[in-house]
Design an enzyme around this catalytic site. Structure first.
Site, PDB file in Angstrom:
ATOM      1  N   SER A 145     -17.977  41.795  47.552  1.00 41.65           N
ATOM      2  CA  SER A 145     -19.438  41.585  47.592  1.00 41.65           C
ATOM      3  C   SER A 145     -20.054  42.401  46.463  1.00 41.65           C
ATOM      4  O   SER A 145     -19.470  43.411  46.033  1.00 41.65           O
ATOM      5  CB  SER A 145     -20.003  42.085  48.928  1.00 41.65           C
ATOM      6  OG  SER A 145     -21.421  42.152  48.881  1.00 41.65           O
ATOM      7  N   TYR A 158     -21.095  48.488  55.423  1.00 43.46           N
ATOM      8  CA  TYR A 158     -20.650  47.246  54.774  1.00 43.46           C
ATOM      9  C   TYR A 158     -20.239  47.502  53.331  1.00 43.46           C
ATOM     10  O   TYR A 158     -19.165  47.076  52.895  1.00 43.46           O
ATOM     11  CB  TYR A 158     -21.779  46.210  54.831  1.00 43.46           C
ATOM     12  CG  TYR A 158     -21.406  44.877  54.198  1.00 43.46           C
ATOM     13  CD1 TYR A 158     -20.447  44.047  54.777  1.00 43.46           C
ATOM     14  CD2 TYR A 158     -22.026  44.444  53.026  1.00 43.46           C
ATOM     15  CE1 TYR A 158     -20.111  42.836  54.201  1.00 43.46           C
ATOM     16  CE2 TYR A 158     -21.700  43.235  52.447  1.00 43.46           C
ATOM     17  CZ  TYR A 158     -20.739  42.423  53.040  1.00 43.46           C
ATOM     18  OH  TYR A 158     -20.406  41.220  52.466  1.00 43.46           O
TER      19      TYR A 158
HETATM   20  N1  LIG Z   1     -23.033  35.273  52.528  1.00 44.90           N
HETATM   21  C1  LIG Z   1     -23.218  36.273  51.669  1.00 44.90           C
HETATM   22  O1  LIG Z   1     -24.340  36.534  51.197  1.00 44.90           O
HETATM   23  C2  LIG Z   1     -22.051  37.104  51.228  1.00 44.90           C
HETATM   24  C3  LIG Z   1     -22.228  37.937  50.111  1.00 44.90           C
HETATM   25  C4  LIG Z   1     -21.174  38.731  49.676  1.00 44.90           C
HETATM   26  C5  LIG Z   1     -19.959  38.660  50.351  1.00 44.90           C
HETATM   27  N2  LIG Z   1     -19.823  37.859  51.437  1.00 44.90           N
HETATM   28  C6  LIG Z   1     -18.524  37.847  52.110  1.00 44.90           C
HETATM   29  O2  LIG Z   1     -18.037  36.521  52.144  1.00 44.90           O
HETATM   30  C7  LIG Z   1     -17.221  36.348  53.294  1.00 44.90           C
HETATM   31  C8  LIG Z   1     -17.700  35.134  54.079  1.00 44.90           C
HETATM   32  O3  LIG Z   1     -19.055  35.346  54.429  1.00 44.90           O
HETATM   33  P1  LIG Z   1     -19.982  34.175  54.991  1.00 44.90           P
HETATM   34  O4  LIG Z   1     -21.360  34.510  54.570  1.00 44.90           O
HETATM   35  O5  LIG Z   1     -19.403  32.855  54.669  1.00 44.90           O
HETATM   36  O6  LIG Z   1     -19.849  34.481  56.567  1.00 44.90           O
HETATM   37  P2  LIG Z   1     -20.049  33.516  57.842  1.00 44.90           P
HETATM   38  O7  LIG Z   1     -20.336  34.442  58.956  1.00 44.90           O
HETATM   39  O8  LIG Z   1     -20.997  32.423  57.539  1.00 44.90           O
HETATM   40  O9  LIG Z   1     -18.588  32.910  58.029  1.00 44.90           O
HETATM   41  C9  LIG Z   1     -17.524  33.808  58.248  1.00 44.90           C
HETATM   42  C10 LIG Z   1     -16.362  33.097  58.898  1.00 44.90           C
HETATM   43  O10 LIG Z   1     -15.362  34.100  59.143  1.00 44.90           O
HETATM   44  C11 LIG Z   1     -14.929  33.994  60.485  1.00 44.90           C
HETATM   45  N3  LIG Z   1     -14.500  35.296  60.985  1.00 44.90           N
HETATM   46  C12 LIG Z   1     -15.256  36.388  61.258  1.00 44.90           C
HETATM   47  N4  LIG Z   1     -14.495  37.362  61.766  1.00 44.90           N
HETATM   48  C13 LIG Z   1     -13.228  36.890  61.810  1.00 44.90           C
HETATM   49  C14 LIG Z   1     -11.996  37.404  62.250  1.00 44.90           C
HETATM   50  N5  LIG Z   1     -11.893  38.638  62.785  1.00 44.90           N
HETATM   51  N6  LIG Z   1     -10.885  36.645  62.131  1.00 44.90           N
HETATM   52  C15 LIG Z   1     -10.960  35.401  61.617  1.00 44.90           C
HETATM   53  N7  LIG Z   1     -12.109  34.827  61.217  1.00 44.90           N
HETATM   54  C16 LIG Z   1     -13.225  35.572  61.313  1.00 44.90           C
HETATM   55  C17 LIG Z   1     -16.129  33.443  61.259  1.00 44.90           C
HETATM   56  O11 LIG Z   1     -15.730  32.813  62.473  1.00 44.90           O
HETATM   57  C18 LIG Z   1     -16.712  32.453  60.244  1.00 44.90           C
HETATM   58  O12 LIG Z   1     -16.135  31.168  60.346  1.00 44.90           O
HETATM   59  C19 LIG Z   1     -17.286  37.668  54.071  1.00 44.90           C
HETATM   60  O13 LIG Z   1     -16.164  38.452  53.730  1.00 44.90           O
HETATM   61  C20 LIG Z   1     -18.557  38.299  53.550  1.00 44.90           C
HETATM   62  O14 LIG Z   1     -18.561  39.696  53.676  1.00 44.90           O
HETATM   63  C21 LIG Z   1     -20.837  37.088  51.897  1.00 44.90           C
END
Ligand SMILES: NC(=O)c1ccc[n+]([C@@H]2O[C@H](COP(=O)([O-])OP(=O)(O)OC[C@H]3O[C@@H](n4cnc5c(N)ncnc54)[C@H](O)[C@@H]3O)[C@@H](O)[C@H]2O)c1
Length: 256
Positions: A145, A158
Site C-alpha cells: 500500500s 495498517y
Molecule cells: N482498496 C484500497 O484502497 C487499497 C489500497 C492499498 C492497498 N490495498 C490492499 O489491497 C488488498 C485488497 O484490498 P481490497 O480493497 O480489495 O479489500 P476488500 O476488503 O474489498 O477485499 C479483500 C478480500 O480479501 C478477503 N480476505 C480478507 N481476509 C482474509 C483472510 N484472512 N483469508 C483469506 N481472504 C481474506 C476478503 O474476503 C475479500 O474477498 C489488501 O491487502 C489491502 O490492504 C487496498
C-alpha cells in the site's frame, strides 16, 4: 482510447498454460486481478475466507476455494490445488484487512497482532509454501500500500503491516532469485473496493473524506481495482523478466 478506459490486454500479454493462486480474490482488487489473469489465459485458484465463496461454481480456468490465509492448513491446501504437473507459476498475496486503526493511544496490542497476522505473517507463510512449488520463471506479487511508504495519522497499525511487506518482498526476491523466481510488490493508492466502501463511515468520523480521496490523485482518475490488476499482470508476465524486489507504486501520482 482515452486514459482510464479498460481495454483488453490479452493481445499484449499471453499467460496461457500458467497456473497460480490469488488470495482474497473473491472481492475488490483480488477479483480484478483474477479477471485479468483469466482473460490472459491463466488458470487460477481463488483462495478467500468469504463464506459465499462456496456458492461460486468452478470452471475450467478458475477454482474457488475457501481459505483463511492465517490458517496454514488452508493455505497449503489452496496452493496444492493450484499446482499442475509442472508446479506453480504465480502467487498473488492480496488478502488483507484494513479496519479503522484510530489514534495510537487507543490501539490495543490485540488489534496490532491481528493486523500483522493477516497482512504480514500470512503473506510470509503463503510465499514460503508457494516457493516449494514455484518453477523457474515463477512470480510472487505482494499487495502492499502507499501507506507503507509514508504512513499517516490514525493508520499506524495498517501502515506498519504494509511497510513490512516491502522488506519481505526484498528478502524473498534475493533468496528466491537463484531459483529464477521473481518477487515484487505493488503499492496501490486509494482504490474503490468493497473493503474501502465498508470503511466510509468510520473513516469519515476520523476526518478522512475517502470518497474525495479515491479521485484526489494528480491524474484525477477514480482509483479502480483494474489499475492494480493491470500492474499485477505486468509483474507476473515475462515483460517484467528483469524486475525483482521492486515495489511498484500505482496511485495516479498521489505520492509523487
Ligand atoms: N482498496 C484500497 O484502497 C487499497 C489500497 C492499498 C492497498 N490495498 C490492499 O489491497 C488488498 C485488497 O484490498 P481490497 O480493497 O480489495 O479489500 P476488500 O476488503 O474489498 O477485499 C479483500 C478480500 O480479501 C478477503 N480476505 C480478507 N481476509 C482474509 C483472510 N484472512 N483469508 C483469506 N481472504 C481474506 C476478503 O474476503 C475479500 O474477498 C489488501 O491487502 C489491502 O490492504 C487496498
Amino acid at each position: 482510447m482515452r486514459m482510464g478506459e479498460f481495454a483488453s490486454i490479452n493481445k499484449m500479454i499471453d499467460l496461457s498454460g500458467k497456473r497460480g493462486i490469488v488470495t482474497g480474490g473473491f472481492k475488490g482488487i483480488g477479483k480484478a486481478i483474477t479477471a485479468r489473469l483469466i482473460e490472459c489465459g491463466a488458470k487460477v485458484v481463488v483462495a478467500d475466507s468469504d463464506p459465499l465463496i462456496n456458492d461460486c461454481p468452478n470452471t475450467d480456468n478458475i477454482i474457488f476455494q475457501y481459505c483463511d490465509v492465517t490458517d496454514e492448513a488452508n493455505l497449503v491446501s489452496a496452493i496444492t490445488s493450484s499446482t499442475g504437473d509442472q508446479g506453480l507459476d504465480f502467487l498473488v498475496n492480496n488478502a488483507g484487512i484494513f479496519p479503522t486503526t484510530g489514534p495510537i493511544e487507543d490501539v490495543a496490542d490485540d488489534f496490532v497482532s491481528r493486523m500483522l497476522e493477516v497482512n504480514v505473517r500470512a503473506q510470509y507463510s503463503a510465499s514460503r509454501e508457494a516457493a516449494r512449488y514455484l518453477q523457474r520463471g515463477g512470480s510472487i506479487v505482494n499487495i502492499a500500500s502507499i501507506a507503507a511508504l509514508r504512513g499517516g495519522a490514525n493508520i499506524s497499525a495498517y501502515s506498519t503491516s504494509k511497510a513490512a511487506i516491502i522488506g519481505l518482498t526484498q528478502s524473498f526476491a534475493q533468496e528466491l532469485g537463484a531459483k529464477g523466481i521473481r518477487v515484487n510488490a505493488i503499492a496501490p493508492g486509494i482504490i474503490d473496493t468493497p473493503g474501502v466502501q465498508d470503511q466510509l463511515g468510520p473513516l469519515k468520523e476520523g476526518g478522512l473524506d475517502i470518497e474525495s480521496a479515491i479521485a484526489s490523485n494528480p491524474l484525477r482518475l477514480t482509483g479502480a481495482p483494474d489499475y492494480i490488476a493491470r500492474a499485477a499482470i505486468f509483474l507476473i508476465s515475462d515483460l517484467a523478466a528483469f524486475i525483482s524486489g521492486h515495489t511498484l507504486v500505482v496511485d495516479g501520482g498521489s505520492t509523487a
